[in-house]
Design a protein around this motif. Structure first.
Motif, PDB file in Angstrom:
ATOM      1  N   SER A 126       0.834  -1.208   0.000  1.00  0.00           N
ATOM      2  CA  SER A 126       0.000   0.000   0.000  1.00  0.00           C
ATOM      3  C   SER A 126       0.871   1.262   0.000  1.00  0.00           C
ATOM      4  CB  SER A 126      -0.916  -0.004   1.228  1.00  0.00           C
ATOM      5  OG  SER A 126      -1.684   1.175   1.289  1.00  0.00           O
ATOM      6  N   ALA A 127       1.952   1.253   0.788  1.00  0.00           N
ATOM      7  CA  ALA A 127       2.855   2.410   0.837  1.00  0.00           C
ATOM      8  C   ALA A 127       3.541   2.625  -0.510  1.00  0.00           C
ATOM      9  CB  ALA A 127       3.888   2.205   1.937  1.00  0.00           C
ATOM     10  N   LEU A 128       3.918   1.527  -1.161  1.00  0.00           N
ATOM     11  CA  LEU A 128       4.587   1.633  -2.462  1.00  0.00           C
ATOM     12  C   LEU A 128       3.626   2.073  -3.567  1.00  0.00           C
ATOM     13  CD1 LEU A 128       6.845  -1.551  -2.274  1.00  0.00           C
ATOM     14  CD2 LEU A 128       7.603   0.840  -2.215  1.00  0.00           C
ATOM     15  N   ASN A 129       2.345   1.860  -3.373  1.00  0.00           N
ATOM     16  CA  ASN A 129       1.337   2.277  -4.359  1.00  0.00           C
ATOM     17  C   ASN A 129       0.803   3.678  -4.086  1.00  0.00           C
ATOM     18  OD1 ASN A 129       1.478  -0.063  -5.879  1.00  0.00           O
ATOM     19  ND2 ASN A 129      -0.179  -1.086  -4.799  1.00  0.00           N
ATOM     20  N   THR A 130       1.436   4.385  -3.167  1.00  0.00           N
ATOM     21  CA  THR A 130       1.013   5.747  -2.838  1.00  0.00           C
ATOM     22  C   THR A 130       1.170   6.671  -4.040  1.00  0.00           C
ATOM     23  OG1 THR A 130       1.644   5.477  -0.518  1.00  0.00           O
ATOM     24  CG2 THR A 130       1.451   7.724  -1.332  1.00  0.00           C
ATOM     25  N   ARG A 131       0.257   7.625  -4.140  1.00  0.00           N
ATOM     26  CA  ARG A 131       0.329   8.648  -5.188  1.00  0.00           C
ATOM     27  C   ARG A 131       0.435  10.031  -4.557  1.00  0.00           C
ATOM     28  NH1 ARG A 131      -1.751   7.362 -10.491  1.00  0.00           N
ATOM     29  NH2 ARG A 131      -2.099   5.116 -10.683  1.00  0.00           N
ATOM     30  N   ALA A 132       1.112  10.925  -5.233  1.00  0.00           N
ATOM     31  CA  ALA A 132       1.224  12.318  -4.798  1.00  0.00           C
ATOM     32  C   ALA A 132       0.933  13.211  -5.987  1.00  0.00           C
ATOM     33  CB  ALA A 132       2.618  12.599  -4.248  1.00  0.00           C
ATOM     34  N   GLY A 133      -0.087  14.030  -5.863  1.00  0.00           N
ATOM     35  CA  GLY A 133      -0.460  14.888  -6.987  1.00  0.00           C
ATOM     36  C   GLY A 133      -0.897  14.094  -8.200  1.00  0.00           C
ATOM     37  N   GLY A 134      -1.476  12.894  -7.969  1.00  0.00           N
ATOM     38  CA  GLY A 134      -1.945  12.061  -9.071  1.00  0.00           C
ATOM     39  C   GLY A 134      -0.849  11.220  -9.716  1.00  0.00           C
ATOM     40  N   ARG A 135       0.377  11.271  -9.186  1.00  0.00           N
ATOM     41  CA  ARG A 135       1.491  10.519  -9.770  1.00  0.00           C
ATOM     42  C   ARG A 135       1.951   9.424  -8.808  1.00  0.00           C
ATOM     43  NH1 ARG A 135       6.152  14.407 -11.714  1.00  0.00           N
ATOM     44  NH2 ARG A 135       6.047  15.056  -9.540  1.00  0.00           N
ATOM     45  N   LEU A 137       4.506   7.099  -6.946  1.00  0.00           N
ATOM     46  CA  LEU A 137       5.835   7.421  -6.447  1.00  0.00           C
ATOM     47  C   LEU A 137       6.910   6.450  -6.913  1.00  0.00           C
ATOM     48  CD1 LEU A 137       5.007   8.301  -2.716  1.00  0.00           C
ATOM     49  CD2 LEU A 137       5.134   9.850  -4.679  1.00  0.00           C
ATOM     50  N   TYR A 138       6.541   5.165  -7.057  1.00  0.00           N
ATOM     51  CA  TYR A 138       7.560   4.137  -7.271  1.00  0.00           C
ATOM     52  C   TYR A 138       7.392   3.392  -8.593  1.00  0.00           C
ATOM     53  CZ  TYR A 138       8.446   4.969  -2.330  1.00  0.00           C
ATOM     54  OH  TYR A 138       8.740   5.560  -1.133  1.00  0.00           O
ATOM     55  N   SER A 139       6.785   4.036  -9.581  1.00  0.00           N
ATOM     56  CA  SER A 139       6.594   3.397 -10.888  1.00  0.00           C
ATOM     57  C   SER A 139       7.560   3.925 -11.935  1.00  0.00           C
ATOM     58  CB  SER A 139       5.146   3.602 -11.366  1.00  0.00           C
ATOM     59  OG  SER A 139       4.238   2.915 -10.539  1.00  0.00           O
ATOM     60  N   GLY A 140       8.549   4.687 -11.518  1.00  0.00           N
ATOM     61  CA  GLY A 140       9.479   5.262 -12.481  1.00  0.00           C
ATOM     62  C   GLY A 140       8.782   6.262 -13.380  1.00  0.00           C
ATOM     63  N   ALA A 141       9.069   6.179 -14.677  1.00  0.00           N
ATOM     64  CA  ALA A 141       8.487   7.121 -15.632  1.00  0.00           C
ATOM     65  C   ALA A 141       6.995   6.887 -15.842  1.00  0.00           C
ATOM     66  CB  ALA A 141       9.214   7.020 -16.970  1.00  0.00           C
ATOM     67  N   ALA A 142       6.501   5.693 -15.513  1.00  0.00           N
ATOM     68  CA  ALA A 142       5.080   5.373 -15.694  1.00  0.00           C
ATOM     69  C   ALA A 142       4.289   5.820 -14.468  1.00  0.00           C
ATOM     70  CB  ALA A 142       4.897   3.881 -15.946  1.00  0.00           C
ATOM     71  N   THR A 143       4.183   7.125 -14.277  1.00  0.00           N
ATOM     72  CA  THR A 143       3.556   7.658 -13.067  1.00  0.00           C
ATOM     73  C   THR A 143       2.037   7.508 -13.059  1.00  0.00           C
ATOM     74  OG1 THR A 143       3.491   9.863 -14.096  1.00  0.00           O
ATOM     75  CG2 THR A 143       5.400   9.335 -12.715  1.00  0.00           C
ATOM     76  N   ASP A 144       1.478   7.023 -14.152  1.00  0.00           N
ATOM     77  CA  ASP A 144       0.021   6.882 -14.226  1.00  0.00           C
ATOM     78  C   ASP A 144      -0.459   5.514 -13.765  1.00  0.00           C
ATOM     79  OD1 ASP A 144       1.331   5.790 -16.426  1.00  0.00           O
ATOM     80  OD2 ASP A 144      -0.430   5.924 -17.707  1.00  0.00           O
ATOM     81  N   VAL A 145       0.457   4.612 -13.420  1.00  0.00           N
ATOM     82  CA  VAL A 145       0.054   3.273 -12.981  1.00  0.00           C
ATOM     83  C   VAL A 145       0.679   2.971 -11.626  1.00  0.00           C
ATOM     84  CG1 VAL A 145      -0.188   2.388 -15.330  1.00  0.00           C
ATOM     85  CG2 VAL A 145       2.001   2.159 -14.145  1.00  0.00           C
ATOM     86  N   ASN A 195      12.265   2.653 -16.844  1.00  0.00           N
ATOM     87  CA  ASN A 195      12.969   3.934 -16.832  1.00  0.00           C
ATOM     88  C   ASN A 195      12.603   4.714 -15.572  1.00  0.00           C
ATOM     89  OD1 ASN A 195      14.061   3.466 -19.444  1.00  0.00           O
ATOM     90  ND2 ASN A 195      12.136   4.146 -20.361  1.00  0.00           N
ATOM     91  N   VAL A 196      13.604   5.310 -14.948  1.00  0.00           N
ATOM     92  CA  VAL A 196      13.348   6.059 -13.725  1.00  0.00           C
ATOM     93  C   VAL A 196      12.657   7.385 -14.061  1.00  0.00           C
ATOM     94  CG1 VAL A 196      15.301   5.025 -12.542  1.00  0.00           C
ATOM     95  CG2 VAL A 196      15.620   7.180 -13.781  1.00  0.00           C
ATOM     96  N   LEU A 197      12.130   8.006 -13.043  1.00  0.00           N
ATOM     97  CA  LEU A 197      11.441   9.280 -13.209  1.00  0.00           C
ATOM     98  C   LEU A 197      12.413  10.348 -13.719  1.00  0.00           C
ATOM     99  CD1 LEU A 197       8.670  10.712 -12.616  1.00  0.00           C
ATOM    100  CD2 LEU A 197       9.659  11.379 -10.420  1.00  0.00           C
ATOM    101  N   ALA A 198      11.947  11.157 -14.664  1.00  0.00           N
ATOM    102  CA  ALA A 198      12.789  12.223 -15.214  1.00  0.00           C
ATOM    103  C   ALA A 198      13.147  13.220 -14.117  1.00  0.00           C
ATOM    104  CB  ALA A 198      12.052  12.931 -16.342  1.00  0.00           C
TER     105      ALA A 198
END
Length: 336
Positions: A126-135, A137-145, A195-198
């Motif tokens: 649950s902590a790893l699936n957290t979102r901030a501002g709709g993004r 946190l731990y999905s790399g560049a795929a901030t929408d999933v 790919n990691v977050l830009a």
């Protein structure tokens, strides 16, 4: 100065109306400058040269954009720090329980340990699936999933890999192999991007990069050992009691070592938080300085403006008095 008695009535009326209009326009201009603190005739103040003002406006516009980006970066890193704290607390709690339960070779203790491990795994996912501002946190560049599926999905996949192994060493090795195999955890469970977050731009020459995803080694170690602990008492593995006790004890030791890795992750995020805060402070100071410079270019002096406004109002009142007196003039009144 115009001698009003030397012109006709129509011309006098026109002169008074023209002057009245001029005074009202001056009052409107001065009132605007009093309320806004800026001169109305910017072109006149700058002698038609807008280059410096436009340069200041461009710089302020950039700083406004950086203000938004630093706020978003701060929100992102704060949420990540909070989630890592939650994960670390779960690992700490489970570590203590596993080492404690591992000293008792009782079936009920084994069951309790696995139940707690499953609960802590729920918390970690649950902590790893957290979102901030709709993004995410731990999905790399795929901030929408979200990076991870449900606990059941993870445990089902891991259980299939551990089935058939009967010793503590074999089970730990099988779990480690699956989590390290690119075709294992990363392909079957992780749903984010490779790919990691830009980098997040926080000033004109500075950006913050946070390359942490759910596939980070420290995070995967925490997930792996917690998931294995959740499966130790499962009937499918059918481990003898002494093997369960030994496995719980070893997992407790492994999780204790993982805590050091989690501290390093939190320190990495903390460093990014500090840089973002420093950049925000510098940007704010620069913005204040530029706004001061801009105001000096086009600001209206409040005391001078107030004095001029009072003077013009007095002139308008005097003009109204003169207009009324002239309106009352007649030959009859003159001959009295």
């Amino acid at each position: 100065m115009i001698n009003l008695t030397s012109i006709g009535d129509l011309a006098r009326g026109m002169t008074l109306r023209t002057r009245s209009t001029e005074l009202r326009n001056e009052i409107e201009t001065l009132s605007y400058e009093m309320s806004t603190g800026k001169v109305q005739d910017v072109s006149g103040r700058l002698d038609g040269d807008y280059s410096h003002l436009l340069d200041l406006d461009r710089s302020l516009s950039r700083l406004d954009a950086y203000q938004v980006s630093t706020a978003e970066a701060g929100l992102f890193t704060d949420a990540m720090q909070l989630s890592l704290t939650t994960i670390n607390e779960s690992v700490t709690e489970l570590t203590s329980s596993l080492l404690s339960f591992g000293t008792s070779n009782q079936a009920v203790s084994h069951e309790n340990a696995s139940v707690q491990a499953r609960n802590e795994l729920d918390t970690i996912i649950s902590a790893l699936n957290t979102r901030a501002g709709g993004r995410s946190l731990y999905s790399g560049a795929a901030t929408d999933v979200s990076p991870l599926p449900s606990t059941d999905t993870l445990l089902t996949a891991l259980e299939a890999e551990l089935s058939g192994h009967t010793t503590t060493a074999d089970i730990r090795q099988a779990a480690e192999d699956w989590f390290n195999d690119p075709a294992g955890f990363d392909a079957v469970i992780y749903q984010g991007s490779g790919n990691v977050l830009a980098p997040m731009q926080i000033s004109e020459n500075e950006s913050v990069r946070i390359p942490i995803t759910a596939t980070d080694p420290a995070i995967k170690d925490a997930i792996r050992d917690t998931a294995v602990a959740a499966l130790v008492s499962d009937d499918t593995l059918n481990l003898p009691r002494d093997q369960r006790t030994a496995l719980f004890t070893q997992l407790g030791v492994d999780l204790a070592n993982t805590q050091n890795e989690m501290v390093n992750l939190r320190a990495q995020v903390g460093s990014a938080e500090a840089r973002i805060e420093q950049a925000a402070t510098r940007n704010g100071a620069a913005q204040t300085s530029l706004e001061f410079s801009r105001n000096k270019l086009i600001a209206a002096d409040p005391y001078e403006t107030a004095a001029q406004l009072q003077t013009v109002q007095f002139q308008l009142e005097s003009l109204y008095s003169v207009t009324v007196r002239n309106a009352n003039l007649s030959l009859v009144n003159f001959l009295r």
